[in-house]
Design a protein around this motif. Structure first.
Motif, short mmCIF file in Angstrom:
data_model
loop_
_atom_site.label_atom_id
_atom_site.label_comp_id
_atom_site.label_asym_id
_atom_site.label_seq_id
_atom_site.Cartn_x
_atom_site.Cartn_y
_atom_site.Cartn_z
N PHE A 47 0.77 -1.26 0.00
CA PHE A 47 0.06 -0.02 0.01
C PHE A 47 0.68 1.28 -0.07
O PHE A 47 0.37 2.54 -0.37
N ARG A 92 -4.82 6.17 6.48
CA ARG A 92 -5.91 5.73 5.89
C ARG A 92 -6.80 6.87 4.78
O ARG A 92 -6.49 7.93 5.14
N LEU A 94 -6.80 2.93 3.08
CA LEU A 94 -5.69 2.17 2.42
C LEU A 94 -7.06 1.63 1.25
O LEU A 94 -8.35 1.25 1.75
N GLN A 96 -7.57 -0.97 -2.31
CA GLN A 96 -7.57 -1.90 -3.07
C GLN A 96 -8.26 -1.93 -4.13
O GLN A 96 -9.39 -2.22 -4.20
N LYS A 101 -2.65 -1.43 -5.03
CA LYS A 101 -2.87 -0.94 -3.42
C LYS A 101 -2.06 0.16 -3.31
O LYS A 101 -1.11 0.66 -3.87
N TRP A 102 -2.90 1.19 -2.75
CA TRP A 102 -2.31 2.64 -2.10
C TRP A 102 -2.98 2.80 -0.92
O TRP A 102 -4.25 2.50 -0.66
N ALA A 103 -2.32 3.95 -0.64
CA ALA A 103 -2.90 4.67 0.81
C ALA A 103 -3.41 6.12 0.47
O ALA A 103 -2.57 6.70 -0.49
#
Length: 138
Positions: A47, A92, A94, A96, A101-103
């Motif tokens: 993430f 947050r 997070l 998907q 995936k990333w924050a």
């Protein structure tokens, strides 16, 4: 259209606003409780790939606000270990989508990935805590 997974802190006002924006844009999503999810360093690290460690840690977490943790002085390994042990430290939401995936919340990016048309430029800045002084954004 793929379903987005939204890792949230239940009760977070900003996360609630972000989910409303996803719904309004017609983006299908499911939610996961970021505080109760079974994190380990291998599941959490993707993430944050390509971002500075200082951006991994929730600046509104009590340990950060109280000066116990200085995100500018934490290594990748330390950050992952701390976030696994205390998920309140995870920035947050997070997000998907499939294998991506990333924050952080970026509705224009989400819409682009999912092929959703619309003008989402006005949603920038929705990521920050709505009530940082009230302790609701830990």
């Amino acid at each position: 259209m793929q379903t987005l997974v939204f890792f949230e802190k239940p009760g977070c006002i900003s996360n609630a606003k972000q989910k409303k924006l996803l719904s309004a844009a017609g983006i299908p999503f499911t939610t996961e409780n970021i505080l109760e999810y079974a994190w380990d360093p291998l599941s959490l690290a993707p993430f944050f790939s390509g971002t500075p460690v200082v951006e991994w840690i929730n600046p509104n977490a009590p340990a950060v606000k109280d000066g116990e943790i200085d995100p500018t002085q934490v290594t990748e390994h330390e950050a992952l270990a701390m976030m696994v042990n205390s998920p309140i430290l995870i920035r947050r939401p997070l997000i998907q989508v499939g294998n991506l995936k990333w924050a952080g919340f970026d509705l224009p990016y989400i819409a682009e990935i999912l092929g959703v048309s619309g003008d989402y430029a006005s949603t920038q800045g929705i990521e920050s805590c709505s009530h940082p002084q009230k302790g609701e954004c830990d």
